[in-house]
Design an enzyme around this catalytic site. Structure first.
Site, short mmCIF file in Angstrom:
data_model
loop_
_atom_site.label_atom_id
_atom_site.label_comp_id
_atom_site.label_asym_id
_atom_site.label_seq_id
_atom_site.Cartn_x
_atom_site.Cartn_y
_atom_site.Cartn_z
N ASP A 7 16.67 -21.41 -27.42
CA ASP A 7 16.32 -22.84 -27.42
C ASP A 7 16.08 -23.28 -28.85
O ASP A 7 15.86 -22.46 -29.75
CB ASP A 7 15.08 -23.11 -26.56
CG ASP A 7 14.79 -24.61 -26.49
OD1 ASP A 7 15.74 -25.40 -26.32
OD2 ASP A 7 13.63 -25.01 -26.68
N SER A 8 16.08 -24.59 -29.04
CA SER A 8 15.77 -25.14 -30.35
C SER A 8 14.30 -24.93 -30.72
O SER A 8 13.94 -25.04 -31.89
CB SER A 8 16.10 -26.64 -30.36
OG SER A 8 15.42 -27.27 -29.29
N CYS A 70 18.67 -24.61 -24.19
CA CYS A 70 18.62 -25.93 -24.82
C CYS A 70 19.73 -26.81 -24.25
O CYS A 70 20.91 -26.49 -24.36
CB CYS A 70 18.82 -25.76 -26.33
SG CYS A 70 18.82 -27.29 -27.24
N GLU A 149 5.28 -31.13 -26.49
CA GLU A 149 4.86 -30.18 -27.55
C GLU A 149 3.37 -30.32 -27.85
O GLU A 149 2.69 -29.35 -28.16
CB GLU A 149 5.65 -30.44 -28.84
CG GLU A 149 7.14 -30.24 -28.70
CD GLU A 149 7.65 -28.94 -29.31
OE1 GLU A 149 6.87 -28.27 -29.98
OE2 GLU A 149 8.82 -28.62 -29.08
N CYS A 181 16.56 -31.72 -20.14
CA CYS A 181 15.96 -31.30 -21.40
C CYS A 181 14.93 -30.23 -21.07
O CYS A 181 14.21 -30.33 -20.07
CB CYS A 181 15.28 -32.49 -22.09
SG CYS A 181 14.34 -32.02 -23.56
N HIS A 183 12.11 -29.56 -22.17
CA HIS A 183 10.69 -29.93 -22.16
C HIS A 183 10.25 -30.72 -20.93
O HIS A 183 9.08 -30.79 -20.62
CB HIS A 183 10.36 -30.77 -23.39
CG HIS A 183 10.37 -30.02 -24.67
ND1 HIS A 183 11.47 -29.32 -25.11
CD2 HIS A 183 9.41 -29.83 -25.61
CE1 HIS A 183 11.19 -28.76 -26.27
NE2 HIS A 183 9.95 -29.05 -26.60
N1 DGL Z 1 15.67 -28.12 -26.42
C1 DGL Z 1 16.09 -29.50 -26.50
C2 DGL Z 1 16.91 -29.86 -25.26
O1 DGL Z 1 16.76 -29.28 -24.21
C3 DGL Z 1 14.93 -30.44 -26.63
C4 DGL Z 1 14.23 -30.38 -27.98
C5 DGL Z 1 15.17 -30.74 -29.12
O2 DGL Z 1 15.54 -31.92 -29.29
O3 DGL Z 1 15.53 -29.83 -29.85
O4 DGL Z 1 17.74 -30.73 -25.34
#
Ligand code: DGL
Length: 261
Positions: A7-8, A70, A149, A181, A183
């Site tokens: 993930d990012s 991600c 977050e 997403c 999150h």
């Molecule tokens: N992990 C990203 C997603 O699921 C969300 C956070 C980001 O913008 O990096 O799209």
């Protein structure tokens, strides 16, 4: 089979949670690119460059399969992961689409995600190509990421933000909403309060964990390395450890850093 989960940042831990819920003790290597999060506001070319580096890390880490948790990277760079990683690669878009189609009765489906995911129309294209009678309503909800977050997942502020973002989806009378997403599963209580009980929320973290179980049935892979989980980030500065404790319900035993560049 030992999975790499990419993930990012911290958000992909919702996928780790879903994997562990379905298969306690599943061995994994988690990589969060915390030095460069958020991906969702960046250009496609930038995210694709990051994807190449993340895939190389997972290849060198020796995992058997790779889950691109991600949504942004899944939406704009899944082919990069597939090209650069030798084993099976699962993105979150396809499992999320299948779960949404299975849940929807009226075929009016909403998708929420980062600006890059929504701009790519990755969910919309797949939903429409699977069923011609589907009507897709997509909204970018960038503020949901920092709220999650920060742990602001209940109370007036997230409810107010959700009301602003989700207004058009309520007006569109969708019956299913894809949480596109990493999150957003953390904001489920707020999102369902705003959308109402009649709308089914599709969590792509659960959907991809189910897809991973199917992959394991056909190709069980190795014994999972030495069985030790690794959690790796590209920057220690953020709140990864406390947020991870919140996402996973337990403290991490160790956290490593790596330089992907
Ligand atoms: N992990 C990203 C997603 O699921 C969300 C956070 C980001 O913008 O990096 O799209």
């Amino acid at each position: 089979m030992r999975w790499g989960v990419f993930d990012s940042g911290v958000g992909g831990l919702t996928v780790v949670r879903a994997l562990r819920r379905q298969r306690p003790g599943v061995p994994l290597v988690y990589l969060g690119d915390t030095a460069r999060v958020p991906y969702g506001i960046r250009s496609v070319d930038t995210v694709r460059g990051y994807a190449e580096q993340a895939a190389a890390f997972m290849r060198d880490a020796g995992v058997d399969g790779l889950i691109v948790a991600c949504n942004t990277a899944s939406a704009v760079a899944l082919d990069v992961f597939e090209r650069c990683f030798p084993g099976p690669v699962l993105g979150v878009v396809e499992p999320g689409v299948e779960a949404a189609l299975a849940a929807s009765r009226t075929r009016r489906i909403g998708v929420i995600g980062t600006p890059a995911t929504i701009r790519s129309d990755a969910y919309g294209r797949r939903l429409r190509s699977s069923r011609s009678d589907v009507s897709v309503h997509s909204v970018a909800c960038p503020l949901f990421v920092p709220l999650a977050e920060e742990g602001w997942i209940t109370g007036d502020v997230p409810v107010w933000v959700a009301r602003r973002y989700l207004k058009t989806l309520i007006e569109a009378e969708i019956d299913t909403l894809v949480l596109g997403c990493t999150h957003y599963p953390l904001l489920v209580p707020v999102i369902s309060e705003v959308m109402g009980d009649a709308v089914t929320l599709v969590d792509s973290a659960d959907a991809v964990a189910r897809a991973a179980a199917l992959v394991e049935e056909v190709s069980p892979g190795g014994a999972g390395g030495d069985g030790t989980d690794r959690f790796v980030v590209t920057d220690m500065g953020g709140a990864f450890v406390p947020v991870a404790a919140h996402f996973l319900g337990e403290s991490l035993s160790s956290l490593e850093t790596v330089d992907l560049v």
